[in-house]
Design a protein around this motif. Structure first.
Motif, PDB file in Angstrom:
ATOM      1  N   GLY A 151       0.833  -1.199   0.000  1.00  0.00           N
ATOM      2  CA  GLY A 151       0.000   0.000   0.000  1.00  0.00           C
ATOM      3  C   GLY A 151       0.866   1.246   0.000  1.00  0.00           C
ATOM      4  N   VAL A 152       0.203   2.381  -0.103  1.00  0.00           N
ATOM      5  CA  VAL A 152       0.896   3.668  -0.064  1.00  0.00           C
ATOM      6  C   VAL A 152       0.228   4.535   1.001  1.00  0.00           C
ATOM      7  CG1 VAL A 152       1.481   5.774  -1.334  1.00  0.00           C
ATOM      8  CG2 VAL A 152       1.574   3.551  -2.500  1.00  0.00           C
ATOM      9  N   ALA A 153       0.962   4.804   2.070  1.00  0.00           N
ATOM     10  CA  ALA A 153       0.431   5.636   3.160  1.00  0.00           C
ATOM     11  C   ALA A 153       0.682   7.098   2.777  1.00  0.00           C
ATOM     12  CB  ALA A 153       1.103   5.280   4.474  1.00  0.00           C
ATOM     13  N   ARG A 154      -0.402   7.808   2.542  1.00  0.00           N
ATOM     14  CA  ARG A 154      -0.305   9.156   1.982  1.00  0.00           C
ATOM     15  C   ARG A 154       0.349  10.135   2.971  1.00  0.00           C
ATOM     16  NH1 ARG A 154      -5.764  10.960   1.470  1.00  0.00           N
ATOM     17  NH2 ARG A 154      -5.878   9.795   3.416  1.00  0.00           N
ATOM     18  N   GLU A 155       1.295  10.889   2.497  1.00  0.00           N
ATOM     19  CA  GLU A 155       1.926  11.975   3.271  1.00  0.00           C
ATOM     20  C   GLU A 155       2.297  11.535   4.679  1.00  0.00           C
ATOM     21  OE1 GLU A 155      -0.153  15.732   2.813  1.00  0.00           O
ATOM     22  OE2 GLU A 155      -0.877  15.142   0.833  1.00  0.00           O
ATOM     23  N   SER A 156       2.836  10.331   4.805  1.00  0.00           N
ATOM     24  CA  SER A 156       3.077   9.803   6.144  1.00  0.00           C
ATOM     25  C   SER A 156       4.521   9.950   6.598  1.00  0.00           C
ATOM     26  CB  SER A 156       2.614   8.359   6.249  1.00  0.00           C
ATOM     27  OG  SER A 156       3.486   7.537   5.561  1.00  0.00           O
ATOM     28  N   THR A 157       5.325  10.689   5.847  1.00  0.00           N
ATOM     29  CA  THR A 157       6.628  11.052   6.396  1.00  0.00           C
ATOM     30  C   THR A 157       6.967  12.482   5.999  1.00  0.00           C
ATOM     31  OG1 THR A 157       8.900  10.340   6.762  1.00  0.00           O
ATOM     32  CG2 THR A 157       8.090  10.226   4.496  1.00  0.00           C
ATOM     33  N   ARG A 158       7.813  13.094   6.807  1.00  0.00           N
ATOM     34  CA  ARG A 158       8.174  14.490   6.608  1.00  0.00           C
ATOM     35  C   ARG A 158       9.636  14.561   6.202  1.00  0.00           C
ATOM     36  NH1 ARG A 158       6.299  18.930  10.587  1.00  0.00           N
ATOM     37  NH2 ARG A 158       5.694  17.125  11.779  1.00  0.00           N
ATOM     38  N   PHE A 163       5.888  16.920   3.072  1.00  0.00           N
ATOM     39  CA  PHE A 163       5.363  15.583   3.359  1.00  0.00           C
ATOM     40  C   PHE A 163       5.430  14.723   2.115  1.00  0.00           C
ATOM     41  CE2 PHE A 163       3.661  18.261   6.645  1.00  0.00           C
ATOM     42  CZ  PHE A 163       3.928  17.502   7.765  1.00  0.00           C
ATOM     43  N   ILE A 168       4.728   1.115   1.183  1.00  0.00           N
ATOM     44  CA  ILE A 168       4.961   0.122   2.233  1.00  0.00           C
ATOM     45  C   ILE A 168       5.088  -1.256   1.587  1.00  0.00           C
ATOM     46  CG2 ILE A 168       4.160  -0.784   4.454  1.00  0.00           C
ATOM     47  CD1 ILE A 168       4.231   2.178   4.598  1.00  0.00           C
TER      48      ILE A 168
ATOM     49  N   ARG B  85       7.734  12.098  11.793  1.00  0.00           N
ATOM     50  CA  ARG B  85       7.024  11.830  10.545  1.00  0.00           C
ATOM     51  C   ARG B  85       5.733  12.643  10.435  1.00  0.00           C
ATOM     52  NH1 ARG B  85       4.903   7.435   9.305  1.00  0.00           N
ATOM     53  NH2 ARG B  85       4.827   6.281  11.248  1.00  0.00           N
ATOM     54  N   ARG B 123      -1.114  13.977  10.110  1.00  0.00           N
ATOM     55  CA  ARG B 123      -1.836  12.796   9.652  1.00  0.00           C
ATOM     56  C   ARG B 123      -2.150  11.878  10.821  1.00  0.00           C
ATOM     57  NH1 ARG B 123      -1.389   8.349   5.447  1.00  0.00           N
ATOM     58  NH2 ARG B 123      -1.500   6.598   6.869  1.00  0.00           N
ATOM     59  N   GLU B 147      -5.721   2.757   2.503  1.00  0.00           N
ATOM     60  CA  GLU B 147      -4.498   2.969   1.715  1.00  0.00           C
ATOM     61  C   GLU B 147      -3.771   1.687   1.347  1.00  0.00           C
ATOM     62  OE1 GLU B 147      -3.354   7.354   3.357  1.00  0.00           O
ATOM     63  OE2 GLU B 147      -2.644   5.642   4.506  1.00  0.00           O
ATOM     64  N   GLY B 148      -4.151   0.596   1.958  1.00  0.00           N
ATOM     65  CA  GLY B 148      -3.470  -0.657   1.638  1.00  0.00           C
ATOM     66  C   GLY B 148      -3.790  -1.728   2.654  1.00  0.00           C
TER      67      GLY B 148
END
Lengths: 179, 175
Positions: A151-158, A163, A168, B85, B123, B147-148
């Motif tokens: 999956g792709v966790a949206r804007e989940s790292t800075r 972001f 994943i 994060r 988030r 998201e997955g």
């Protein structure tokens, strides 16, 4: 659990971090700040040699993670770490490498060792790799090793760019053992 | 002994827990143990000592916090912020006797607002087993986006299970 110490061939190796790595590690992180900080959130937290020392003091004794230096001809070239899980259900691998050491497969080789260690010594059921979606080199490592994109966790790292979405990836013990 | 932390309104509040709350919390865990065990790794071996330890290790953190409905402790809610994060994962469970009244959904709203506005996070993440329909319904009702599916990333007493990942961004939260 013991950290790894192993030869990667061609003068390269992985070994546990030592407190004496502070100066060369800081020099490399600072030199690579723009490139690595584009993808990895922790780079923003290391702003001085003192920050690097503090991080080494923490990680070298941590029970929650096993961090290693990737060294080439004795010099610190990058890092690879395993974030542990009390249930050994889902461990996570993270890595980075200085630009002049890229293109020799060092990270892929180091990952293979850390993955074998995770599945054999920690009895991990699953190992995760999370990479910024635009970090094609990092993602290529996961894909080369047989990880599946979950999956792709949206804007989940800075990162320094703001972001960023995180891709994943996961690999299960039976998938690793079959490979 | 619990101390008010976030007032949700309408007789519902989120409280900070003290180690001395372990006995009261364990009473609720015991009568829900079978259903909690299906989804949560900690439920199987839960004793008043492990519960006290879980509360004690939290310190000033946000996991676990007590759900207090009409003065009674009915479950817990928690958040694990990762400021580096800009993300926090939240989790929750509630006594079967008080299910179906929207308590968890309302408490989540208050906690999410705290995470986004007071802690300035970007988030919030929720992870739930694919067949944990009630947990997933809460994420979906709150406007989270699926998201997955992390294959076999979770463990509970029946074995490994997948985890559906939901995310909600600060700008998506209705204000």
């Amino acid at each position: 659990m013991t950290r790894l110490e192993a030869d990667l061939g061609g003068g390269a190796a992985i070994r546990p971090y030592r407190l004496e790595d502070a100066e060369p590690l800081w020099a490399l992180v600072d030199a690579e700040r723009e490139r690595v900080g584009r993808w990895l959130a922790w780079v923003r937290l290391i702003r001085s040699l003192e920050d690097e020392r503090r991080w080494l003091e923490h990680t070298t004794v941590s029970d929650a993670e096993e961090n290693h230096a990737i060294v080439v001809d004795g010099d610190v070239a990058g890092g690879i770490g395993l974030i542990l899980d009390p249930l050994d259900a889902n461990l996570e691998i993270g890595y980075w490498l200085g630009s002049r050491f890229e293109g020799r497969g060092l990270v892929t080789s180091a990952c293979r060792l850390v993955l074998s260690h995770a599945f054999a010594e920690h009895q991990a059921h699953r190992v995760t790799i999370a990479a910024a979606v635009g970090n094609t080199r990092s993602r290529a490592v996961a894909e080369r090793l047989g990880f599946v994109l979950d999956g792709v966790a949206r804007e989940s790292t800075r990162t320094d760019d703001g972001f960023s979405d995180l891709a994943i990836y996961g690999i299960l013990d039976r998938e690793w053992n079959a490979a | 002994v619990t101390r008010p932390f976030l007032d949700v309104g309408d007789g519902l509040a989120i409280h900070r827990l003290e180690p001395s709350d372990a006995e009261a919390l364990q009473v609720v865990i015991e009568r829900n143990r079978e259903r909690l065990m299906r989804w949560m790794a900690w439920a199987q071996g839960s004793t008043v000592d492990t519960t006290r330890g879980f509360i004690a290790q939290n310190g000033d953190g946000l996991d676990p916090l007590g759900l207090i409905a009409d003065g009674a402790l009915v479950g817990t809610i928690g958040a694990r912020p990762e400021p580096m994060r800009g993300d926090a994962e939240i989790g929750y469970w509630i006594d079967e006797r008080t299910e179906g009244r929207g308590i968890v959904t309302r408490a989540c709203r208050a906690l999410i607002l705290h995470l986004l506005d007071d802690l300035d996070l970007h988030r919030v993440t929720i992870r739930a087993a694919p067949d944990n329909a009630r947990s997933r319904a809460i994420a979906e009702r709150l406007g989270f986006t699926q998201e997955g599916v992390l294959r076999e990333a979770g463990w509970s007493s029946p074995g490994y299970h997948d985890l559906v990942v939901y995310g909600l961004l600060d700008r998506e939260w209705p204000r």
